[in-house]
Motif scaffolding. Sequence first.
Motif, short mmCIF file in Angstrom:
data_model
loop_
_atom_site.label_atom_id
_atom_site.label_comp_id
_atom_site.label_asym_id
_atom_site.label_seq_id
_atom_site.Cartn_x
_atom_site.Cartn_y
_atom_site.Cartn_z
N GLN A 8 38.12 44.90 45.77
CA GLN A 8 37.92 43.88 44.74
C GLN A 8 37.68 44.53 43.38
OE1 GLN A 8 34.67 41.97 46.82
NE2 GLN A 8 35.88 40.12 47.13
N LEU A 9 36.90 45.60 43.37
CA LEU A 9 36.60 46.32 42.15
C LEU A 9 37.88 46.91 41.55
CD1 LEU A 9 34.23 47.05 40.36
CD2 LEU A 9 33.87 49.07 41.76
N GLU A 10 38.70 47.49 42.39
CA GLU A 10 39.98 48.04 41.94
C GLU A 10 40.86 46.95 41.32
OE1 GLU A 10 43.91 49.93 44.06
OE2 GLU A 10 41.97 50.30 44.99
N MET A 11 40.90 45.78 41.97
CA MET A 11 41.69 44.66 41.47
C MET A 11 41.16 44.17 40.11
SD MET A 11 42.33 40.94 43.22
CE MET A 11 40.73 40.35 42.71
N LEU A 12 39.84 44.06 39.98
CA LEU A 12 39.25 43.62 38.72
C LEU A 12 39.57 44.59 37.59
CD1 LEU A 12 35.74 42.39 39.88
CD2 LEU A 12 37.50 41.00 38.77
N ARG A 13 39.47 45.88 37.87
CA ARG A 13 39.73 46.90 36.84
C ARG A 13 41.20 46.91 36.44
NH1 ARG A 13 35.42 51.23 39.28
NH2 ARG A 13 33.67 50.44 38.05
N LYS A 14 42.07 46.59 37.36
CA LYS A 14 43.50 46.51 37.04
C LYS A 14 43.79 45.24 36.22
CE LYS A 14 46.43 48.13 39.92
NZ LYS A 14 47.33 48.39 41.05
N ARG A 15 43.14 44.15 36.57
CA ARG A 15 43.36 42.87 35.88
C ARG A 15 42.73 42.85 34.50
NH1 ARG A 15 42.33 36.86 38.37
NH2 ARG A 15 43.28 35.77 36.64
N TYR A 16 41.58 43.52 34.34
CA TYR A 16 40.84 43.53 33.07
C TYR A 16 40.62 44.97 32.59
CZ TYR A 16 39.90 38.77 34.59
OH TYR A 16 40.03 37.48 35.03
N PRO A 17 41.70 45.65 32.19
CA PRO A 17 41.54 47.04 31.75
C PRO A 17 40.82 47.12 30.40
CG PRO A 17 43.76 46.29 31.31
CD PRO A 17 43.08 45.20 32.09
N ALA A 18 40.18 48.25 30.15
CA ALA A 18 39.53 48.46 28.85
C ALA A 18 40.55 48.26 27.74
CB ALA A 18 38.95 49.87 28.79
N GLY A 19 40.15 47.49 26.73
CA GLY A 19 41.03 47.21 25.60
C GLY A 19 41.78 45.90 25.71
#
Length: 90
Positions: A8-19
Amino acid sequence: MQMVTGKQLEMLRKRYPAGAEICLEYMEGESRMPSGLKGKVLCVDDAGQIHVNWENGSSLALIPGVDRVRVVRRPECRAKSRHPGAYMER
């Protein structure tokens, strides 16, 4: 807040990348955070909260599954070229 799994964390980071630029649809319990407010994602922490710099000066984090946002624009992907100091868009 519910614990997030590594997947889930991986998916969130992919969906909401920095910037990434986002637009708030709803934030629970925060009257000073109106629908339509825009912000830029700083990071997704290890608890799954999405940290944002909001255009109103706030830095409140989003809680997935509670708050709602949509991505307006993803950050541009840039790669270094063979020439020092030059960048190339992918």
